[in-house]
Design a protein around this motif. Structure first.
Motif, PDB file in Angstrom:
ATOM      1  N   ALA A   1       1.164  -1.282   0.094  1.00 37.64           N
ATOM      2  CA  ALA A   1      -0.388   0.045   0.355  1.00 37.64           C
ATOM      3  C   ALA A   1       1.005   1.071  -0.112  1.00 37.64           C
ATOM      4  CB  ALA A   1      -0.801  -0.014   1.689  1.00 37.64           C
TER       5      ALA A   1
ATOM      6  N   LEU B   1      -5.403   7.395  -5.132  1.00 33.56           N
ATOM      7  CA  LEU B   1      -5.865   6.714  -3.925  1.00 33.56           C
ATOM      8  C   LEU B   1      -6.236   7.365  -2.301  1.00 33.56           C
ATOM      9  CD1 LEU B   1      -1.859   4.549  -5.185  1.00 33.56           C
ATOM     10  CD2 LEU B   1      -5.100   3.979  -5.073  1.00 33.56           C
TER      11      LEU B   1
ATOM     12  N   PHE C   1      -7.302   4.466   0.376  1.00 28.30           N
ATOM     13  CA  PHE C   1      -6.238   3.616   1.402  1.00 28.30           C
ATOM     14  C   PHE C   1      -7.043   3.665   2.804  1.00 28.30           C
ATOM     15  CE2 PHE C   1      -3.544   3.611  -1.302  1.00 28.30           C
ATOM     16  CZ  PHE C   1      -3.125   1.733  -1.131  1.00 28.30           C
TER      17      PHE C   1
ATOM     18  N   MET D   1      -7.765  -4.248   0.327  1.00 28.75           N
ATOM     19  CA  MET D   1      -7.493  -3.507  -1.234  1.00 28.75           C
ATOM     20  C   MET D   1      -6.336  -5.195  -1.870  1.00 28.75           C
ATOM     21  SD  MET D   1      -4.806  -1.098  -2.592  1.00 28.75           S
ATOM     22  CE  MET D   1      -3.421  -1.812  -2.136  1.00 28.75           C
TER      23      MET D   1
ATOM     24  N   LYS E   1       0.964   3.929  -2.651  1.00 27.25           N
ATOM     25  CA  LYS E   1       0.895   5.740  -2.828  1.00 27.25           C
ATOM     26  C   LYS E   1       2.042   6.498  -2.498  1.00 27.25           C
ATOM     27  CE  LYS E   1      -1.754   4.671   1.946  1.00 27.25           C
ATOM     28  NZ  LYS E   1      -0.833   5.321   3.418  1.00 27.25           N
TER      29      LYS E   1
ATOM     30  N   SER F   1      -4.884  -6.497   4.763  1.00 27.63           N
ATOM     31  CA  SER F   1      -5.223  -5.761   3.372  1.00 27.63           C
ATOM     32  C   SER F   1      -6.777  -6.163   2.790  1.00 27.63           C
ATOM     33  CB  SER F   1      -3.997  -4.698   2.397  1.00 27.63           C
ATOM     34  OG  SER F   1      -4.464  -4.627   1.628  1.00 27.63           O
TER      35      SER F   1
END
Lengths: 288, 336
Positions: free
Chosen positions: A97, A109, A113, B37, A101, B35
């Motif tokens: 992640a 994004l 998140f 995602m 970013k 996560s």
């Protein structure tokens, strides 16, 4: 595609057999001018296509090419994205992640998140498109008829069976850049099957193809059979098998295989460039 | 088909997942990550059965074996639960944060006769395997010194903190990076027994060391130097190397190239007196699916075969990784 493509490993200290050689290359190609000099030598030997990663330093090379339109009128670049180590090192440090970013442009994004927000799966393809655009920025105004997905990403997606991404990459490259999508892989026969199933006919695939069978996953025989029996526009790389095969023998093997549209190689010296080019021309003429 | 689950789909987890996904003898029955995602991506595009709770995953999909690729501080409790349920375990390195934890798991795995493996992938690199063979054959004579080195560009400026920058979670150059070369030294020569002095240096990080320098002594009595720095951006990627010097010869090897010098005619088959150079291309066995290096596929394949009972579970066992944990704690203590 032209018969011979010039690679960029030597410019960025990528050497698969020796860390010492890799450092020597790093020293030799410290200045961008040294890269340009070698590229000019390749052009002098008749090679007009440069296949390169989206390494930061390629941006400088692109500046020089744009600044000399007459000199580089016929010059083409095949970008290969992403420059994997940039992302790999970032993932080690920042996680997946955190890396997205850092590298996905804009605030796109931000909402993803914050958590709890439902987002549509098409967003992943939008992320991919944004990453492609950000990698392609440096090539603006330069002829890039084929755009490649690097092997680490190709093979990762292949193993995950995320086959839809290949199709999306192929479509986006065509739509946005009016170019052909190419795929670099260490698993050519497996990838070709997947691309064909996804409706990508006669795909451009760049993979290790050499007499020693080095980095030809599943074995040399499966590769040879695939080349003989299937529709593929193959680019052979690592034809010297990381140095394991004598140059003439290596080139003779590749020149005699069917369906190899192009041969990709990199070299640091004018002598080596000219030798390889003349070997390819020689074995193309005497092809069995 | 071996039914395998994965806990932790970060950098290593996702790499293992791709290799497992391509393995003809494996059915990936479940993937667990925190996560959303990552899970959404894997379920949508890879068609994986994804979970956010690993206990739920295990009870639902009942795997034969599980890959554990979560931050090191979670290794002990998760691996223990898996062993209690008689599940074979492949876990990422380093093994555990304390020697006591590791000892307990080594014992448990042995008692329950479960396949246990840690992801020190260098053991599956052709050059290092050859070094081990040459050293074991005695061709270097009396070994009196070694140098183990690893350099690379992981932390090259001051940046935001992650678990890798927290020592209590298994972060830092010693646990994350130096462990690779310590593990090779343990395996090729013999386990580290003491340190004559160590320096843990911070270059850019505020909470952890970015470099490790140590004088080590091994169980066999041989001593040598450890030099590791993950803030060295003159390297494009991690470079790990080992030098071993004996009365009859010397080896310098990294993952690509092995250089060995034999002083007299007492050399192994395939070599000659003086310098010899061998490349990874000569020493690598082809794999069926390649991602990032043959060694990553080879270690997964070895684990799968061990679960199937086709090979003995002797490379990268919990026990061997426990010796590396112990060396890490010895080095830490020697700086106090």
């Amino acid at each position: 595609m032209e018969r011979i493509l010039f690679g960029d490993n030597q410019f960025f200290a990528v050497n698969h057999i020796s860390d010492e050689k890799s450092r020597a290359q790093s020293i030799k190609f410290k200045d961008d001018q040294a890269i340009i000099t070698t590229l000019d030598e390749a052009i002098g030997a008749g090679i007009n296509t440069f296949m390169c990663t989206t390494h930061d330093r390629i941006a400088n090379i692109c500046d020089i090419i744009r600044a000399n339109p007459d000199k580089y009128r016929d010059f083409k670049i095949y970008p290969c994205m992403p420059y994997a180590h940039k992302y790999a090192n970032a993932v080690t440090e920042l996680g997946i992640a955190g890396t997205l970013k850092q590298y996905v442009p804009g605030n796109f994004l931000g909402s993803l998140f914050k958590g709890g927000i439902a987002y549509l799966s098409k967003d992943y393809l939008s992320i991919m498109e944004l990453l492609i655009d950000s990698e392609m920025k440096m090539f603006k105004g330069i002829n890039t008829p084929v755009i490649f997905l690097q092997n680490v990403i190709t093979d990762l997606l292949l193993g995950l069976k995320a086959n839809e991404i290949f199709v999306a990459f192929h479509q986006y490259i065509r739509k946005k850049y009016d170019a052909e999508a190419g795929f670099i892989t260490m698993n050519m026969p497996m990838l070709l099957d997947v691309l064909q199933q996804g409706g990508i006919e006669n795909p451009v695939i760049c993979s290790s193809i050499n007499k020693a069978g080095f980095r030809m996953s599943g074995g040399k025989e499966i590769y040879e059979k695939t080349l003989q029996t299937k529709k593929i526009r193959a680019i052979a790389m690592q034809v010297l098998g990381g140095g394991a095969i004598p140059p003439k023998e290596a080139i003779e093997y590749v020149c005699n295989l069917p369906n190899i549209e192009s041969i990709l190689f990199g070299a640091s010296s004018k002598g080596n460039i000219e030798n390889t080019v003349s070997n390819i021309h020689h074995f193309d003429k005497t092809r069995l | 088909m071996v039914k395998i689950g994965l806990i932790g789909a970060g950098k290593m987890g996702i790499s293992h997942l791709a290799i497992l996904g391509a393995h003809p003898g494996v059915e990936v029955v479940g993937v667990c990550d925190t996560s959303k995602m990552v899970n959404d991506f894997l379920s949508k595009y890879g068609n994986f059965n994804c979970f956010t709770d690993y206990q739920k995953m295990i009870s639902q999909v009942k795997p034969d074996a599980v890959f554990v690729a979560v931050p090191t501080k979670f290794h002990y409790s998760i691996i223990k639960e898996l062993l209690e349920k008689n599940i074979h375990v492949f876990a990422e390195k380093p093994f555990c944060l304390t020697v006591a934890q590791g000892e307990e798991l080594v014992k448990m795995a042995a008692e329950r006769k479960l396949v246990n493996q840690i992801g020190y992938h260098n053991k599956f690199v052709g050059t290092f395997r050859e070094v081990k063979k040459i050293v074991a054959g005695g061709a270097l004579g009396n070994i009196y010194h070694f140098v183990g080195e690893a350099y690379g560009p992981v932390v090259t400026n001051k940046k935001q903190d992650t678990w890798r920058s927290d020592p209590s979670e298994g972060g830092g150059c010693l646990l994350d990076y130096a462990s690779h070369i310590i593990d090779l030294i343990n395996d090729i020569l013999s386990p580290v027994i003491s340190s004559k002095g160590s320096l843990l240096k911070s270059v850019y990080s505020s909470n952890v060391e970015d470099a490790v320098y140590s004088l080590l002594e091994l169980t066999s009595g041989v001593s040598g130097v450890l030099s590791v720095n993950w803030s060295d951006d003159t390297y494009r990627k991690m470079s790990t190397s080992i030098t071993v010097i004996g009365t009859k010869g010397k080896i310098i090897s990294d993952a690509n190239e092995l250089k060995v010098f034999f002083k007299d005619s007492d050399y192994p088959a395939g070599y000659s007196k003086g310098w010899n150079v061998k490349y990874i291309t000569d020493l690598t066995e082809e794999v069926d699916f390649y991602l990032r290096g043959e060694e990553y596929s080879a270690q997964v394949d070895y684990f799968v075969k061990a679960v199937e009972g086709k090979v003995r579970n002797t490379i990268n066992t919990f026990e061997s990784a426990w010796y590396t944990d112990r060396a890490i704690s010895i080095i830490k203590n020697s700086t106090k």
